[in-house]
Design an enzyme around this catalytic site. Structure first.
Site, short mmCIF file in Angstrom:
data_model
loop_
_atom_site.label_atom_id
_atom_site.label_comp_id
_atom_site.label_asym_id
_atom_site.label_seq_id
_atom_site.Cartn_x
_atom_site.Cartn_y
_atom_site.Cartn_z
N GLY A 13 6.82 -28.09 7.14
CA GLY A 13 7.16 -28.27 5.72
C GLY A 13 6.09 -29.05 4.99
CE1 TYR A 155 18.17 -33.50 3.19
CE2 TYR A 155 19.13 -35.65 2.70
CZ TYR A 155 18.03 -34.85 2.90
OH TYR A 155 16.77 -35.40 2.82
CE LYS A 159 16.75 -34.99 6.36
NZ LYS A 159 15.56 -34.44 7.03
P1 NAP Z 1 9.99 -30.80 -0.39
O1 NAP Z 1 9.02 -31.32 -1.40
O2 NAP Z 1 11.11 -29.95 -0.85
O3 NAP Z 1 9.16 -30.08 0.77
C1 NAP Z 1 9.81 -29.48 1.85
C2 NAP Z 1 8.94 -28.39 2.41
O4 NAP Z 1 9.63 -27.82 3.55
C3 NAP Z 1 8.67 -27.24 1.41
O5 NAP Z 1 7.31 -26.92 1.40
C4 NAP Z 1 9.53 -26.12 1.97
O6 NAP Z 1 9.01 -24.82 1.73
C5 NAP Z 1 9.48 -26.40 3.46
N1 NAP Z 1 10.55 -25.70 4.19
C6 NAP Z 1 11.82 -25.50 3.79
N2 NAP Z 1 12.49 -24.76 4.69
C7 NAP Z 1 11.61 -24.48 5.69
C8 NAP Z 1 11.69 -23.73 6.89
N3 NAP Z 1 12.84 -23.13 7.28
N4 NAP Z 1 10.59 -23.64 7.68
C9 NAP Z 1 9.43 -24.22 7.30
N5 NAP Z 1 9.28 -24.94 6.16
C10 NAP Z 1 10.37 -25.06 5.36
O7 NAP Z 1 10.70 -32.02 0.40
P2 NAP Z 1 10.24 -33.55 0.64
O8 NAP Z 1 10.89 -34.37 -0.40
O9 NAP Z 1 8.80 -33.62 0.87
O10 NAP Z 1 11.04 -33.84 2.00
C11 NAP Z 1 10.44 -33.74 3.29
C12 NAP Z 1 11.43 -34.21 4.34
O11 NAP Z 1 11.82 -35.56 4.05
C13 NAP Z 1 12.71 -33.40 4.40
O12 NAP Z 1 13.16 -33.31 5.72
C14 NAP Z 1 13.67 -34.23 3.57
O13 NAP Z 1 15.00 -33.97 3.92
C15 NAP Z 1 13.23 -35.64 3.95
N6 NAP Z 1 13.60 -36.66 2.97
C16 NAP Z 1 13.14 -36.60 1.68
C17 NAP Z 1 13.51 -37.60 0.78
C18 NAP Z 1 13.05 -37.62 -0.65
O14 NAP Z 1 13.51 -38.51 -1.41
N7 NAP Z 1 12.17 -36.75 -1.08
C19 NAP Z 1 14.37 -38.63 1.19
C20 NAP Z 1 14.82 -38.64 2.51
C21 NAP Z 1 14.42 -37.66 3.39
P3 NAP Z 1 9.49 -23.96 0.46
O15 NAP Z 1 8.88 -24.62 -0.71
O16 NAP Z 1 8.92 -22.60 0.70
O17 NAP Z 1 10.98 -24.01 0.44
#
Ligand code: NAP
Length: 255
Positions: A13, A155, A159
């Site tokens: 991702g 979610y 998590k």
């Molecule tokens: P993001 O900007 O939405 O990026 C997630 C990436 O994962 C996107 O490029 C997405 O691709 C890709 N993805 C989704 N489904 C996939 C699959 N089946 N196989 C391969 N890639 C896939 O999210 P982020 O905020 O950077 O979050 C990254 C991680 O941190 C996640 O696990 C999230 O739950 C965790 N997290 C985030 C936050 C926050 O505040 N942002 C807080 C706590 C935890 P597409 O664009 O093509 O869908």
């Protein structure tokens, strides 16, 4: 000399957001990096932007982490094209938020499959290389939402599942020179939280400001905050740390 000179790191991702920030940090510290994402061209574009040190390589791979064959193929290709694998960061994620009574079975399954099954499948594919070489670092992305969050039954369950998965990896893989840890981010400014703002019909900047205000350190987090913790937890300096979840949240869940 960088901490990751000669190391090969896979981040799922990682075409954007926390994953890209983390991949960037590993590259800055000397690693060759495979960026895995659903869309191969987005992954390749992101890989081309990494600040590689001399001699390091980058690769973008299209892969759906929730599909066993796709996960296996991504690890096989990384090993073939970059020459091995030392670190796996299970970061790919999605949200399908809704209150329980409106949450569909599909939205439950999708979130479980990407976060929990995806981490399982990628780890299973990588662990055989780690065990063979008696060296490996696994980092899983959990969330403060693991502790419970309105509208995120799917979610938060996934998590918290990630935390249990991480503890078990620590127990099973420790004897083979493999460390497994998790990071539970708080609010991080990415497209994922921007999408939450849109769902709540709020302006992105206002949403970030409110989240910063509610946080003891009075700011939101950025991908670099998670990347810094990731680079420590996957380093040899952290080799006596395993099975742990580190909350990187500005103190959001302290009280
Ligand atoms: P993001 O900007 O939405 O990026 C997630 C990436 O994962 C996107 O490029 C997405 O691709 C890709 N993805 C989704 N489904 C996939 C699959 N089946 N196989 C391969 N890639 C896939 O999210 P982020 O905020 O950077 O979050 C990254 C991680 O941190 C996640 O696990 C999230 O739950 C965790 N997290 C985030 C936050 C926050 O505040 N942002 C807080 C706590 C935890 P597409 O664009 O093509 O869908």
């Amino acid at each position: 000399m960088g901490r990751y000179d000669g190391r090969i790191v896979v981040v799922t991702g990682a075409a954007r957001g926390i994953g890209f920030g983390t991949a960037t940090r590993f590259a800055e510290e000397g690693a060759s990096v495979a960026i895995i994402d659903l869309d191969e061209s987005a992954a390749a574009e992101a890989a081309a932007k990494l600040p590689l040190v001399e001699g390091a390589k980058a690769l973008g791979i299209g892969c759906d982490v929730s599909n066993g064959e796709s996960a296996e193929a991504a690890i096989t290709r990384t090993v073939a094209e970059l020459g091995g694998i030392h670190v796996l960061v299970n970061n790919a994620g999605i949200t399908r938020d809704n209150l329980l009574f409106k949450m569909t079975e599909d939205d439950w399954d999708l979130v479980m499959n990407v976060h929990l099954k995806g981490a399982f499948l990628m780890t299973k594919a990588a662990q055989k290389h780690f065990v063979e070489q008696k060296y490996g670092k696994i980092l899983n992305l959990s969330s403060v939402s693991a502790l419970g969050n309105r509208g995120q039954a799917n979610y938060s369950a996934a998590k918290m599942g990630v935390q249990g998965f991480t503890r078990t990896l620590g127990i099973e893989l420790g004897p083979f020179g493999i460390n497994a840890n998790a990071i539970a981010p708080g609010f991080i400014a990415t497209e994922m939280t921007d999408a939450t703002a849109a769902r709540l019909k709020m302006d992105v900047e206002e949403f970030r400001r409110l989240n910063a205000e509610a946080n003891p350190v009075r700011r939101v987090g950025f991908p670099e905050d998670i990347a810094a913790a990731a680079a420590f937890l996957c380093s040899d300096e952290a080799s006596y740390i395993t099975g742990q979840t580190l909350y990187v949240d500005g103190g959001a869940k302290l009280g």
